[in-house]
Scaffold this active site. Sequence first.
Site, short mmCIF file in Angstrom:
data_model
loop_
_atom_site.label_atom_id
_atom_site.label_comp_id
_atom_site.label_asym_id
_atom_site.label_seq_id
_atom_site.Cartn_x
_atom_site.Cartn_y
_atom_site.Cartn_z
N ASP A 38 35.27 22.24 61.78
CA ASP A 38 35.52 20.88 62.27
C ASP A 38 36.96 20.66 62.71
OD1 ASP A 38 32.88 20.32 61.49
OD2 ASP A 38 33.56 19.82 59.47
N LYS A 85 37.47 22.57 67.63
CA LYS A 85 37.36 23.75 68.51
C LYS A 85 36.68 23.39 69.82
CE LYS A 85 35.16 25.95 65.30
NZ LYS A 85 35.31 25.02 64.18
N GLY A 122 28.72 21.88 65.16
CA GLY A 122 28.61 20.68 65.98
C GLY A 122 29.92 20.49 66.71
N HIS A 123 29.88 20.52 68.03
CA HIS A 123 31.10 20.34 68.81
C HIS A 123 31.01 19.05 69.60
CE1 HIS A 123 31.94 24.95 68.97
NE2 HIS A 123 32.22 24.40 67.82
N GLN A 145 32.34 27.06 62.90
CA GLN A 145 32.84 26.93 61.52
C GLN A 145 34.31 27.36 61.44
OE1 GLN A 145 29.51 28.76 61.71
NE2 GLN A 145 28.69 26.71 61.79
P1 IMP Z 1 25.26 26.46 56.16
O1 IMP Z 1 26.10 27.06 57.24
O2 IMP Z 1 24.33 25.40 56.65
O3 IMP Z 1 24.56 27.51 55.34
O4 IMP Z 1 26.24 25.71 55.14
C1 IMP Z 1 27.16 26.43 54.32
C2 IMP Z 1 28.50 25.69 54.20
O5 IMP Z 1 29.15 25.71 55.46
C3 IMP Z 1 28.36 24.22 53.81
O6 IMP Z 1 29.46 23.87 53.00
C4 IMP Z 1 28.45 23.50 55.13
O7 IMP Z 1 28.91 22.18 54.99
C5 IMP Z 1 29.46 24.37 55.85
N1 IMP Z 1 29.34 24.31 57.31
C6 IMP Z 1 28.42 24.91 58.09
N2 IMP Z 1 28.65 24.65 59.38
C7 IMP Z 1 29.75 23.89 59.43
C8 IMP Z 1 30.51 23.34 60.52
O8 IMP Z 1 30.23 23.52 61.70
N3 IMP Z 1 31.61 22.61 60.14
C9 IMP Z 1 31.97 22.45 58.86
N4 IMP Z 1 31.30 22.95 57.84
C10 IMP Z 1 30.20 23.67 58.11
#
Ligand code: IMP
Length: 427
Positions: free
Chosen positions: A13, A16, A40-41, A223
């Site tokens: 977040d 990017k 999510g962008h 991420q």
């Molecule tokens: P998952 O990727 O859905 O398995 O989530 C694993 C961890 O990564 C959790 O703490 C999510 O909140 C975090 N996470 C996954 N995608 C994002 C992102 O795009 N931005 C911020 N945190 C993320």
Amino acid sequence: MAAVVLIGSQWGDEGKGKITDFLAEKANIVVRYQGGNNAGHTVIANGEEFKLHLIPSGILYPDKTCVIGNGVVIDPKVLLDELDHIEKRGIKTGKLLISSNAQVIMPYHWVLDGLEEEARGERKIGTTKRGIGPAYQDKVSRIGIRIIDLLDKEEFAEKLRSNLVEKNNLFVKVYGQEALKFEEIYETYLGYAEQLRSMVTDSSLAIDESIRSGGRVLFEGAQGTLLDVDHGTYPYVTSSNPIAGGACIGSGIGPTRIDRVVGVAKAYTTRVGEGPFPTELLDESGEQMRANGHEFGTTTGRPRRCGWFDVVIARYAVRVSGISDFAIMKLDVLTGFDTLKICVGYRVGGEIIREFPQSQKIFRQAQPVYEEMSGWQEDLTLVRRFEELPGAAQNYILRIEELTGVPATLVSIGPGREQTIVRGGIY
Ligand code: IMP
């Protein structure tokens, strides 16, 4: 410079999407290399806001080729909905390529993501429940279904059948749930496959050909560093490799092809989901950052945890990704603080450590050691040159550069493309 990797330097977040969009202007190809629709962008282009989850942000330029690389896990329905959504808003999506080796997120992955989280109880990870972890589990277990499998009816039937035997056993016998039905999933996914077929290709070859012929490629990480499954705050991480090395694996391009790595970092820090966060602010300052920075997740809408800029983390990101340039985001959000804090080390027991600890037990106990700097009260959103920033804002950026040893080549002071202070070239 031909190939640039852009990564998140914190917990995701970082903004990017905006920098990808900014750099994409000069690129020929924009490539997503890991993650899925957990990302999510938000990109503002020509005054319009676009929220993208799977498709690289470069899609907003009509002349760019966009690639979803082999390292991505693709939920075909989400991809098709996203394509439909942006096409309806007048964006042409004809130049999207999908790696035939990318993994497919199946309905049992969503179900498992929810069940596994529930089973973790207090130790839950706080996943986005999009099936990301279970899809990567299947990839590594060598039972995953790839996009290329979807395009072959017999192959897909065989793989889906054997997956369902295993998954349904688990659903019924372990979790006491209903079994998923083969026919429903089979027909639906074959339908998706037909809609995607024309985009599926050997994307590694397409990227390589572009680089060889002098094209510019932008690898867009999702991420962030601390969510990396190997280098992040394990187990509170995602299941892929967002760091720069992931770009090679997730797109089929060798490391000698990469020229530069841009680390995107907010001028403060945020995190969603569970896990340790030493500079987290649970007071009014944190509320102020959340409100000013609209810190709510693009994918899940969850409020983001907010805290001061952490140099230990930034330096760690520089190390594990070889960051050559920083893009410091949302500097404008810090307007209005009398004093700003930068975390320069952690106090653990009686000791001060300056490197990111290997042990998560130690990281959980880390108390931030701060350096204080003067804040500023001026609105920054109309500033276009570094020298026009208030002295305190300039000092803040210069101090981050000094502490990390990396130039802040881009500084962002608002969501628009034009709200970017450029202090050097990237391409
Ligand atoms: P998952 O990727 O859905 O398995 O989530 C694993 C961890 O990564 C959790 O703490 C999510 O909140 C975090 N996470 C996954 N995608 C994002 C992102 O795009 N931005 C911020 N945190 C993320």
